[in-house]
Motif scaffolding. Structure first.
Motif, PDB file in Angstrom:
ATOM      1  N   PHE A 149      29.580  41.346  36.048  1.00  0.00           N
ATOM      2  CA  PHE A 149      30.928  41.470  35.497  1.00  0.00           C
ATOM      3  C   PHE A 149      31.809  42.151  36.536  1.00  0.00           C
ATOM      4  O   PHE A 149      31.558  43.285  36.936  1.00  0.00           O
ATOM      5  N   ASN A 150      32.837  41.460  36.999  1.00  0.00           N
ATOM      6  CA  ASN A 150      33.762  41.989  38.005  1.00  0.00           C
ATOM      7  C   ASN A 150      34.926  42.661  37.278  1.00  0.00           C
ATOM      8  O   ASN A 150      35.879  42.008  36.878  1.00  0.00           O
ATOM      9  N   ASN A 151      34.834  43.974  37.121  1.00  0.00           N
ATOM     10  CA  ASN A 151      35.814  44.751  36.358  1.00  0.00           C
ATOM     11  C   ASN A 151      37.000  45.137  37.245  1.00  0.00           C
ATOM     12  O   ASN A 151      37.205  46.298  37.567  1.00  0.00           O
ATOM     13  N   GLU A 152      37.781  44.146  37.634  1.00  0.00           N
ATOM     14  CA  GLU A 152      38.939  44.392  38.510  1.00  0.00           C
ATOM     15  C   GLU A 152      40.046  45.170  37.795  1.00  0.00           C
ATOM     16  O   GLU A 152      40.871  45.803  38.432  1.00  0.00           O
ATOM     17  N   SER A 153      40.066  45.136  36.481  1.00  0.00           N
ATOM     18  CA  SER A 153      41.085  45.852  35.712  1.00  0.00           C
ATOM     19  C   SER A 153      40.783  47.345  35.622  1.00  0.00           C
ATOM     20  O   SER A 153      41.656  48.126  35.259  1.00  0.00           O
TER      21      SER A 153
END
Length: 186
Positions: free
Chosen positions: A166-170
């Motif tokens: 999961f790429n949690n860019e936020s």
């Protein structure tokens, strides 16, 4: 709860159903079988509501279809035990990748991946990596849970890892749920 549906002209629906059921169901998909018990029960329940239909012929046709469907699945080599392995992770308000890993216990095939999250942000995405191969790259998250079907089941070996990244860019905190749909070889 599902979305309600309405029949506006019930007389037209009854005529269409009666015509369809009287002419029978003709399907030729090889030698396959499946249980028609639920369909038979339903037909018995509605038999008094639609007059003039021979339900015994319909039940016979459904049983023949069931036998053909079982044979088709076996001849395609789609056998095994379906397993769903659910995992959850609490993601802190930290930007970057967060990984959920499933270690495969037996030789299997991946049939699908389902995920859902407690909070959505358009910046976030996810990847799916099996062993060293990245199968999904930067799949955008959706506001609601989502299932990705594998049209061709992906083979995995015993001991191999499946990584949902999961790429949690936020950089938002959330809970993430992932279900790995696996068909274990018999």
């Amino acid at each position: 709860m599902g979305l309600p549906s309405y029949v506006i002209n019930f007389d037209e629906l009854v005529d269409a159903l009666k015509d369809y059921l009287q002419n029978g169901i003709k399907v030729d998909v090889g030698a396959i079988t499946f249980s028609t018990a639920n369909m038979e029960k339903l037909l018995e329940e509605i038999s008094s509501k639609i007059q003039g239909v021979n339900y015994n012929d319909l039940i016979t046709a459904l049983n023949a279809l069931g036998a053909k469907l079982d044979g088709l699945a076996g001849s395609l080599g789609i056998t095994g035990t379906q397993r769903i392995c659910g995992k959850m992770i609490e993601i802190p308000a930290i930007k970057g990748p967060h990984i959920i890993t499933l270690n495969v216990l037996k030789k299997s095939r991946i049939t699908g991946i389902t995920y859902s999250q407690s909070a959505w942000n358009l910046k976030d995405s996810w990847d799916l990596v099996v062993g060293e191969e990245k199968l999904f790259t930067e799949v955008r998250t959706k506001e609601y849970g989502e299932h990705k079907y594998f049209n061709v089941f992906y083979p995995v070996s015993s001991g191999q890892s499946i990584n949902f990244i999961f790429n949690n860019e936020s950089a938002a905190s959330k809970v993430l749920w992932v279900d790995f749909n696996i068909l274990e070889d018999s």
